[in-house]
Design an enzyme around this catalytic site. Structure first.
Site, PDB file in Angstrom:
ATOM      1  N   THR A  85      38.992  42.707  54.191  1.00  0.00           N
ATOM      2  CA  THR A  85      38.643  44.108  53.932  1.00  0.00           C
ATOM      3  C   THR A  85      37.383  44.535  54.670  1.00  0.00           C
ATOM      4  O   THR A  85      37.288  45.672  55.123  1.00  0.00           O
ATOM      5  CB  THR A  85      38.484  44.340  52.415  1.00  0.00           C
ATOM      6  OG1 THR A  85      39.741  44.075  51.797  1.00  0.00           O
ATOM      7  CG2 THR A  85      38.052  45.762  52.103  1.00  0.00           C
ATOM      8  N   SER A 129      43.261  38.085  53.805  1.00  0.00           N
ATOM      9  CA  SER A 129      43.233  36.698  53.350  1.00  0.00           C
ATOM     10  C   SER A 129      44.479  36.311  52.558  1.00  0.00           C
ATOM     11  O   SER A 129      44.790  35.123  52.447  1.00  0.00           O
ATOM     12  CB  SER A 129      41.962  36.411  52.544  1.00  0.00           C
ATOM     13  OG  SER A 129      41.992  37.041  51.286  1.00  0.00           O
ATOM     14  N   THR A 170      38.446  38.735  50.401  1.00  0.00           N
ATOM     15  CA  THR A 170      37.997  38.265  49.090  1.00  0.00           C
ATOM     16  C   THR A 170      39.099  37.613  48.257  1.00  0.00           C
ATOM     17  O   THR A 170      38.803  36.804  47.387  1.00  0.00           O
ATOM     18  CB  THR A 170      37.366  39.415  48.285  1.00  0.00           C
ATOM     19  OG1 THR A 170      38.334  40.466  48.126  1.00  0.00           O
ATOM     20  CG2 THR A 170      36.126  39.946  48.987  1.00  0.00           C
ATOM     21  N   ASP A 171      40.355  37.945  48.523  1.00  0.00           N
ATOM     22  CA  ASP A 171      41.425  37.438  47.654  1.00  0.00           C
ATOM     23  C   ASP A 171      41.579  35.926  47.691  1.00  0.00           C
ATOM     24  O   ASP A 171      41.916  35.320  46.678  1.00  0.00           O
ATOM     25  CB  ASP A 171      42.759  38.109  47.987  1.00  0.00           C
ATOM     26  CG  ASP A 171      42.812  39.532  47.462  1.00  0.00           C
ATOM     27  OD1 ASP A 171      42.406  39.756  46.310  1.00  0.00           O
ATOM     28  OD2 ASP A 171      43.253  40.423  48.207  1.00  0.00           O
TER      29      ASP A 171
END
Length: 162
Positions: free
Chosen positions: A12, A54, A83-84
């Site tokens: 992101t 990710s 971030t995932d």
């Protein structure tokens, strides 16, 4: 710290909005421009290896992140990452010796007003030069041990496991 190696994987933090498609795509890494605008007092190089969300990263991608970091001559490494699955990648890097590795990202694209990207990058830069060798995650104003953190997708933040 005189030199920071930055490995970018997408996520992101580097997303850009395509209005005609009402869609997001991962663009060029933003961190070099951000650090340049801030006038940081250390040298850095940016090594873009992936441009992926990710959620689309697999074992081969994590192996590439690992081998790229291991090949770097400098001790201090910052990784921008979606971030995932940031925690999963951090755990894969856990036994790299002789380096301080900090993963960070953003919950909103760096190009957006009010993004957490600059704050998270600042936290990661502070962490990478003050922590002992190991792997860490810098998100939401905290530095986390990857073994004891998770992303709470519903709350859109990182939090302790358990």
């Amino acid at each position: 710290m005189q030199h920071l190696t930055i490995v970018t994987t997408g996520g992101t933090i580097d997303k850009i909005y395509f209005d005609d498609k009402s869609d997001y795509k991962i663009g060029a890494p933003q961190i070099g421009e951000i650090l340049g605008q801030l006038g940081v007092a250390f040298q850095f190089d940016v090594i873009p290896i992936l441009r992926k969300d990710s959620l689309h990263m697999g074992a081969e991608d994590r192996a590439l992140v690992r081998s790229t970091i291991e090949a770097q001559p400098h001790r201090h490494v910052l990784v921008t990452h979606g971030t995932d699955t940031m925690v999963e990648t951090a755990r894969e890097l856990a036994n790299i010796k002789g380096k301080v590795i900090v993963l960070t990202g953003a919950l909103n694209p760096a190009r957006f007003q009010g993004s957490d990207a600059v704050f998270n990058i600042g936290c990661a830069v502070a962490a990478v030069q003050t922590l002992p060798d190991g792997v860490y995650i810098a998100m939401n104003g905290r530095v986390w041990d990857p073994a004891s953190v998770r992303k709470n997708r519903d709350a859109n933040r990182f939090e302790p496991v358990g």
